[in-house]
Design an enzyme around this catalytic site. Sequence first.
Site, PDB file in Angstrom:
ATOM      1  N   ARG A   1       9.327  10.030  -2.742  1.00 30.10           N
ATOM      2  CA  ARG A   1       7.989  10.156  -3.318  1.00 30.10           C
ATOM      3  C   ARG A   1       7.329  11.400  -2.725  1.00 30.10           C
ATOM      4  O   ARG A   1       6.494  11.312  -1.825  1.00 30.10           O
ATOM      5  CB  ARG A   1       7.175   8.884  -3.081  1.00 30.10           C
ATOM      6  CG  ARG A   1       7.797   7.687  -3.770  1.00 30.10           C
ATOM      7  CD  ARG A   1       6.999   6.416  -3.581  1.00 30.10           C
ATOM      8  NE  ARG A   1       5.896   6.281  -4.510  1.00 30.10           N
ATOM      9  CZ  ARG A   1       5.064   5.243  -4.535  1.00 30.10           C
ATOM     10  NH1 ARG A   1       5.200   4.281  -3.667  1.00 30.10           N
ATOM     11  NH2 ARG A   1       4.091   5.186  -5.413  1.00 30.10           N
TER      12      ARG A   1
ATOM     13  N   CYS B   1       5.371   1.708  -1.157  1.00 31.20           N
ATOM     14  CA  CYS B   1       6.629   1.023  -1.460  1.00 31.20           C
ATOM     15  C   CYS B   1       7.799   1.993  -1.410  1.00 31.20           C
ATOM     16  O   CYS B   1       7.679   3.147  -1.832  1.00 31.20           O
ATOM     17  CB  CYS B   1       6.564   0.408  -2.855  1.00 31.20           C
ATOM     18  SG  CYS B   1       5.540  -1.045  -2.922  1.00 31.20           S
TER      19      CYS B   1
ATOM     20  N   ARG C   1       0.052  -7.153  -0.599  1.00 33.57           N
ATOM     21  CA  ARG C   1      -0.537  -5.819  -0.796  1.00 33.57           C
ATOM     22  C   ARG C   1      -1.168  -5.698  -2.183  1.00 33.57           C
ATOM     23  O   ARG C   1      -2.110  -4.938  -2.368  1.00 33.57           O
ATOM     24  CB  ARG C   1       0.533  -4.728  -0.661  1.00 33.57           C
ATOM     25  CG  ARG C   1       0.885  -4.390   0.762  1.00 33.57           C
ATOM     26  CD  ARG C   1       1.778  -3.169   0.800  1.00 33.57           C
ATOM     27  NE  ARG C   1       1.303  -2.194  -0.161  1.00 33.57           N
ATOM     28  CZ  ARG C   1       2.072  -1.438  -0.929  1.00 33.57           C
ATOM     29  NH1 ARG C   1       3.368  -1.518  -0.833  1.00 33.57           N
ATOM     30  NH2 ARG C   1       1.562  -0.588  -1.781  1.00 33.57           N
TER      31      ARG C   1
ATOM     32  N   LYS D   1      -5.459  -3.295  -8.764  1.00 34.69           N
ATOM     33  CA  LYS D   1      -5.270  -2.624  -7.466  1.00 34.69           C
ATOM     34  C   LYS D   1      -5.397  -1.117  -7.623  1.00 34.69           C
ATOM     35  O   LYS D   1      -6.159  -0.463  -6.909  1.00 34.69           O
ATOM     36  CB  LYS D   1      -3.871  -2.985  -6.922  1.00 34.69           C
ATOM     37  CG  LYS D   1      -3.370  -2.083  -5.819  1.00 34.69           C
ATOM     38  CD  LYS D   1      -2.020  -2.537  -5.285  1.00 34.69           C
ATOM     39  CE  LYS D   1      -0.804  -1.979  -5.947  1.00 34.69           C
ATOM     40  NZ  LYS D   1      -0.432  -0.601  -5.633  1.00 34.69           N
ATOM     41  N   ASN D   2      -4.619  -0.559  -8.562  1.00 30.85           N
ATOM     42  CA  ASN D   2      -4.530   0.897  -8.644  1.00 30.85           C
ATOM     43  C   ASN D   2      -5.779   1.554  -9.220  1.00 30.85           C
ATOM     44  O   ASN D   2      -5.889   2.777  -9.215  1.00 30.85           O
ATOM     45  CB  ASN D   2      -3.273   1.304  -9.410  1.00 30.85           C
ATOM     46  CG  ASN D   2      -2.024   0.986  -8.604  1.00 30.85           C
ATOM     47  OD1 ASN D   2      -2.092   0.795  -7.382  1.00 30.85           O
ATOM     48  ND2 ASN D   2      -0.877   0.900  -9.273  1.00 30.85           N
TER      49      ASN D   2
ATOM     50  N   ASP E   1       6.242  -0.565 -13.315  1.00 32.98           N
ATOM     51  CA  ASP E   1       5.873  -1.654 -12.402  1.00 32.98           C
ATOM     52  C   ASP E   1       6.241  -3.042 -12.954  1.00 32.98           C
ATOM     53  O   ASP E   1       6.169  -4.031 -12.239  1.00 32.98           O
ATOM     54  CB  ASP E   1       4.374  -1.617 -12.094  1.00 32.98           C
ATOM     55  CG  ASP E   1       3.990  -0.334 -11.391  1.00 32.98           C
ATOM     56  OD1 ASP E   1       4.795   0.169 -10.595  1.00 32.98           O
ATOM     57  OD2 ASP E   1       2.891   0.184 -11.649  1.00 32.98           O
TER      58      ASP E   1
END
Length: 418
Positions: free
Chosen positions: A123, A118, A399, A23-24, A306
């Site tokens: 953040r 999230c 997601r 994903k990232n 994570d």
Amino acid sequence: MSGFIINGQKKKLSGILPVRGAKNASLKAFAASLLFKNGIHVDNVPFIKDIDQMSLLLEKTGVSVEKVGKRSFFLKRQRVLNTVLDADIAKSFRSSIVLTGLILSTEGEVKFPHPGGCLIGTRPIDVFLRGFRAMGASCGFSKGVYSLKAKSLKGARIIFRIVSVTGTETLMMAAVLAKGRTVLENAACEPEVAFLADFLNSCGARIKGAGTPNITIEGVKNLKSGKFVTPPDRIEAGSFAIIAALAGKKIRITNCLPEHLSIFLETLKESGVGIKSGKNWFEVAGAKVIKPVNIKTREYPGFVTDLQQPFTVLLTQARGESMIFETVFDGRLDYINDLNRMGAKIVLCDPHRIIVSGPTPLRGRHMESPDLRAGLAFVIAAIIAKGRSFIDNIHHIDRGYEKIEERLQNIGVNLERV
Ligand code: EPU
């Protein structure tokens, strides 16, 4: 709204779990399309909600996103972009911030809201703003909207006060077409940063040192088009390893790169889990006895934040006390209340540290997925719990994990999307 019904596992799981693209990494490659006049291909893209959101946001900004193969996309920007990010979409995921530096770099201005994502702590985006200012941009903020302006971005020496993954990726990409040399110090070393730099270099960028704390970028006038092949998702691979350790007979995890998970896999071995690995696969056998271990999350190559929540589930089954120290985010431990309601014994020492005492049998429950990684941790807890669990709010899980139910059903998990 959909949810998962999971019946706790009676039979040991076995089979193969193929890992999808990260994903990232895919998200940042999609964003990179803003730098290319003639478009780029992105391959091995996972079918997840964050990619849908990124595609929508890019389309609103002036990029056509076309599916050209099973997992392959062609992205091509218009000559002139919309410089105001769609607020609703940008607020729905953190990677929207990556577009800002690229629009600023090619259009000279951009307006955007605070990025969402999230809820795992505060953040802020100060690191990004400080970097843009160092490159000559003016930054304003009024009524919830940030405005950046710069006739052209200039190379600069940027020292990160903290290590930031998207901060590094955004400023590295913003520097590719800037005038002169940019030096990033205390940059993130995550493999996704290095993959992105390799791709940009293959298209004519001049980036050195990506994957180390010091990155130097010599600005170039333009980039030729190219293809980014998304590397495997190391977080998904690690989560599968935990499922295998807790409930597996023997599970083979394929299409992955164990070298990017070395600290995680070492910690798993220390807790008594048997692992065999090759270049792009590893095999995990269910652990007979899980030993307690202490973990401290850190930037790459340290223990990845994570995987902190899934690892906590593993440690609820360890014989003894384990301490978990979450150093990256300040709100990534809230999920423990739900695990305690399932029967776990986890004490919050302070906002960054917990002590897990085990082994404790878990009972199925109704839970709401609070965020992406905690959501998957609940799925793992439900797999080993006695009885039935219902997990709500699984749009968080969607997601980041492609059709997770189908892949888990294939190894024998009794799970249904309703
Ligand atoms: N931070 C600041 N100021 C900033 C930016 C970050 O103080 O301007 C702080 C954050 O609050 C945090 C720390 O710095 O405490 C590290 O944050 P970082 O910027 O590295 O995180 P990120 O880039 O927003 C990415 C991943 C996260 C992953 C972290 C850490 C993406 C889209 N997200 O976030 O992934 O946890 O790096 O590795 O790449 C996930 O996939 O579930 C996820 C949250």
